[in-house]
Design a protein around this motif. Structure first.
Motif, short mmCIF file in Angstrom:
data_model
loop_
_atom_site.label_atom_id
_atom_site.label_comp_id
_atom_site.label_asym_id
_atom_site.label_seq_id
_atom_site.Cartn_x
_atom_site.Cartn_y
_atom_site.Cartn_z
N MET A 154 34.01 30.36 34.74
CA MET A 154 32.85 31.22 34.99
C MET A 154 32.19 31.64 33.68
SD MET A 154 35.31 31.36 37.42
CE MET A 154 36.39 32.76 37.22
N VAL A 155 32.99 31.85 32.64
CA VAL A 155 32.42 32.19 31.34
C VAL A 155 31.60 31.03 30.80
CG1 VAL A 155 33.01 32.63 28.92
CG2 VAL A 155 34.12 33.94 30.73
N VAL A 156 32.08 29.80 30.95
CA VAL A 156 31.32 28.63 30.49
C VAL A 156 30.00 28.53 31.24
CG1 VAL A 156 31.30 26.12 30.33
CG2 VAL A 156 33.35 27.38 29.68
N ARG A 198 34.93 38.47 29.38
CA ARG A 198 35.80 37.37 29.84
C ARG A 198 36.11 37.49 31.32
NH1 ARG A 198 41.04 37.15 26.32
NH2 ARG A 198 41.62 35.70 27.97
N PHE A 199 36.03 38.69 31.86
CA PHE A 199 36.39 38.92 33.25
C PHE A 199 35.18 39.21 34.13
CE2 PHE A 199 39.83 40.15 30.41
CZ PHE A 199 40.79 39.24 30.80
N MET A 200 33.99 38.97 33.58
CA MET A 200 32.76 39.14 34.34
C MET A 200 31.88 37.90 34.21
SD MET A 200 32.95 42.08 35.82
CE MET A 200 31.29 42.22 36.41
N LEU A 206 30.08 46.68 33.21
CA LEU A 206 31.32 46.07 32.73
C LEU A 206 31.10 44.82 31.86
CD1 LEU A 206 33.57 46.31 35.93
CD2 LEU A 206 33.49 47.85 33.96
N GLY A 207 29.99 44.13 32.04
CA GLY A 207 29.78 42.87 31.32
C GLY A 207 29.88 42.99 29.81
N PRO A 242 35.40 43.90 41.23
CA PRO A 242 34.25 43.11 40.80
C PRO A 242 34.57 42.11 39.69
CG PRO A 242 34.19 45.22 39.71
CD PRO A 242 35.41 45.23 40.60
N THR A 243 35.80 42.10 39.19
CA THR A 243 36.12 41.23 38.05
C THR A 243 36.64 39.88 38.52
OG1 THR A 243 38.35 42.14 37.87
CG2 THR A 243 36.63 43.18 36.56
N ASP A 244 36.32 38.84 37.75
CA ASP A 244 36.80 37.50 38.05
C ASP A 244 38.30 37.42 37.82
OD1 ASP A 244 34.18 36.68 38.48
OD2 ASP A 244 33.93 35.95 36.43
#
Length: 696
Positions: free
Chosen positions: A208-210, A578-580, A572-573, A530-532
């Motif tokens: 998701m980060v990519v 890394r988790f958003m 949060l972003g 809400p976090t990945d």
């Protein structure tokens, strides 16, 4: 009495013959615990979990341990993939109490489901500072029988703390330039410039980060974002985390260099990474990215597709080793001797050099995981392919890892999106067909008459567990992508039904989202995150689908809900990018528009002259292909005949096509963004320039 026979979960069925009197998660189990005045032992795992299998062999198959469990507990076994809500609530408690979590998860509850003692894997004998499982059981029983007041106090405090953790929607709306720039800076700080990826070992594929980095580059031209994305993808593709013979990715790497994986192969990882590598190719033209995207798609179809047309959840990490007994990674690893036995001395030595197989080994007991070292030099591509095919054929004779063949709605939604786009990009209509068949299965088996999803199915029979937010968000995303690729507006209609359920059942008044519907089974807390994790969070998956649906239909209700949901990304972003990752990717689309592209076919069959659009033998061509290859973040595509009909007879209308016609009978593209539309064009080069298309 073990009550797991007849359930749909392959993981639970693996425990159906245990001497433990397992119950599945159901109210009757807690009623039985109250009747007997004993605690509940909750054990949560999943089929591809290596340590879950280890604990099962060591403890749950042991007669003495089982007898003690049966005498003093009501034991409940849960497949976390079937009940992510149960898993999420108790994992949150485990992490809050111990500072860490993982699977197998072991939690002790009272008869109301309130937790009071926690752990993960426990060995059969005390070691490494860990108590034995028997010691834990005896300690819990002693506390339950001798210090019940203390147990009740702990359980009450934990439930109270969890109940107070509800999140607000964020309130500030979608992130702007500043927040997205801060998120990029935060990722750059954590980036491993030597090995790719983020942070230290273990390293997980940052799918998701990519996606965020690629979209940020497309919108801003940031070369740093693109470099982090492409270098990470190349490092993973060359590492042992990628199956160099059969395609597809393992769950994660235990080291920073991506060499030694944790060998289970999950549908969700491979669906996400297939799409990521297709998007890397779209942005850069990388031959490596193209190969990995196609090989990963072929892996999913070959090894995970079920007889009903859906995709199975996972392949196990363990299989039968050469010397007997089960071992992690046995199916995948090689020694120089095994290479020579298959290939002969000359090609065996070549393969060892090419794939980094050493006498010492890169894994365990002298075995190596195949990888592609960067210093391999120039090689004969034909020889490499011959070696790869022979090794793959030889590996196929080994006993295969077990397969968890339940179909999870959310993960099939991810696979539908990946296969549809990969098929369209690389002239593989068979992949689009596989995506369509999976979508058909979800509609036939998982979707009921009031637009409610079942979480899982197996053998064409729906499971009894309700879909959670990620199911609705990811399936809607898959349907929206499939609509844009196939021109079949019915998939847009189905996506709308699912998203209406999201708005009616999962959204709070302030725009926050919950992981379960408002009429779902009540747990000690209504889960909300809400976090990945390994997949996009349900919260941001729903936000992305709502935004795309709004772009396709002009629905202000869906657009407003998406922007409210993105408020949490604003908060949060910048702090935990890394988790958003998926929320940040959706925010890039919102900031860019997203762009709305309508391709109106001229004449009966499209494919008219230079500006033709449509399909030849299922291959996407012309303006439609140009539209799909655009790199604009989150752009949506509608294609059909003049007057608004879809490409399958016009029975379902794409709103973006309404009132738009073809120029001089030629296929024509309309591009709009933020209530402003460019002049319609029948020229593919003009459309390429508008959409930032770099590929042919």
């Amino acid at each position: 009495m073990n009550r797991l026979a007849g359930v749909t979960s392959p993981y639970l069925l693996q425990h159906a013959d245990n001497p433990v009197d397992w119950w599945p998660w159901r109210p009757e189990a807690f009623e039985e615990a109250k009747r007997r005045d004993v605690p509940v032992l909750l054990s949560v795992g999943y089929s591809a979990c290596h340590w879950c299998h280890v604990m099962a062999r060591e403890s749950f198959e042991d007669a003495a341990t089982a007898a003690y469990m049966n005498a003093h507990f009501v034991s409940v076994k849960v497949d976390r993939e079937e009940r992510p809500d149960v898993d999420a609530v108790y994992m949150e408690a485990v992490q809050a109490a111990t500072g860490q979590g993982g699977w197998p998860m072991t939690v002790f509850l009272d008869g109301d489901g309130a937790p009071f003692y926690f752990g993960t894997y426990f060995p059969p004998v005390a070691r490494g500072g860990m108590p034995s499982f028997t010691q834990v059981l005896e300690g819990v029983v002693a506390a339950w029988e001798g210090r019940r007041g203390e147990v009740a106090e702990v359980a009450g405090r934990i439930v109270g703390e969890l109940a107070g953790r509800s999140l607000a929607g964020g309130g500030g709306g979608a992130p702007g330039e500043g927040e997205l720039g801060q998120a990029l800076l935060g990722l750059a700080r954590e980036y491993d410039a030597t090995r790719g990826g983020f942070g230290a070992a273990p390293k997980f594929p940052p799918s998701m980060v990519v996606e965020f980095l690629l979209r940020h580059h497309a919108r801003t031209g940031s070369e740093g974002a693109l470099q982090m994305a492409t270098d990470t993808c190349e490092a993973m593709a060359r590492g042992g985390i990628y199956d160099q013979l059969g395609g597809g990715f393992a769950r994660y790497s235990v080291d920073r260099e991506w060499i030694v994986p944790h060998f289970e192969k999950m549908l969700y990882d491979n669906a996400l990474l297939c799409r990521v590598y297709a998007h890397v190719w779209r942005a850069t033209g990388s031959d490596l990215a193209r190969r990995v995207a196609l090989e990963t798609a072929d892996f999913m179809v070959r090894e995970l597709r079920t007889a009903e047309g859906g995709f199975a959840s996972a392949l196990d990490a363990d299989s039968v080793a050469e010397g007997g007994g089960h071992a992690e990674g046995a199916f995948y690893v090689w020694t120089p001797e095994r290479l020579r036995a298959v290939l002969g001395d000359e090609d065996g030595e070549f393969a060892a050099r090419y794939y980094g197989v050493t006498a010492e080994g890169t894994f365990e007991e002298g075995a190596s995981v195949l990888q592609l070292p960067l210093d391999g030099g120039v090689v004969d591509a034909g020889r490499v392919e011959s070696v790869r095919q022979r090794l793959f054929a030889a590996r196929e004779t080994r006993e295969r890892p077990g397969r968890d063949d339940k179909v999870v709605a959310a993960w099939n939604g991810l696979a539908i999106a990946a296969l549809a786009e990969t098929g369209a990009y690389f002239d593989r209509p068979d992949l689009v067909e596989r995506a369509t068949e999976a979508a058909d299965l979800l509609v036939r088996v998982h979707l009921d008459g009031v637009a409610r999803l079942a979480r899982t199915s197996r053998g064409g029979r729906g499971g009894g567990n309700a879909g959670v937010l990620e199911d609705y968000g990811d399936v809607a995303e898959g349907f929206l992508v499939l609509a844009g690729v196939t021109g079949e507006g019915v998939w847009l209609e189905f996506a709308g039904l699912l998203l209406d359920t999201v708005l009616d059942r999962f959204v709070a008044e302030d725009g926050a989202l919950y992981d379960t519907a408002d009429d779902a089974e009540r747990l000690i807390r209504r889960p909300q995150d809400p976090t990945d994790n390994a997949t996009p969070s349900g919260w941001t998956a729903a936000a992305g689908a709502l935004l795309s649906y709004a772009a396709q239909t002009g629905s202000e209700r869906h657009r407003a809900a998406a922007e409210k949901a993105l408020g949490v990304v604003t908060a949060l972003g910048p702090r935990v990018p890394r988790f958003m990752g998926w929320g940040l990717a959706v925010a890039e689309a919102a900031l860019d528009g997203p762009r709305e592209i309508a391709v109106v076919k001229g004449g009966e069959g499209g494919l008219e002259g230079e500006g033709g659009s449509g399909s030849e033998g299922g291959v996407v061509t012309g303006l439609h292909r140009v539209a799909l290859l655009g790199t604009s973040p989150g752009a949506v595509v509608a294609v059909g005949v003049a007057g608004g009909g879809s490409g399958v007879g016009g029975e379902v209308e794409f709103p973006l096509l309404a009132g738009r016609g073809a120029l001089s009978g030629r296929d024509t593209a309309y591009v709009c963004r933020r209530f402003v539309c460019a002049a319609p064009t029948a020229d593919p080069d003009v459309l390429k320039a508008e959409l930032g298309v770099l590929r042919e």
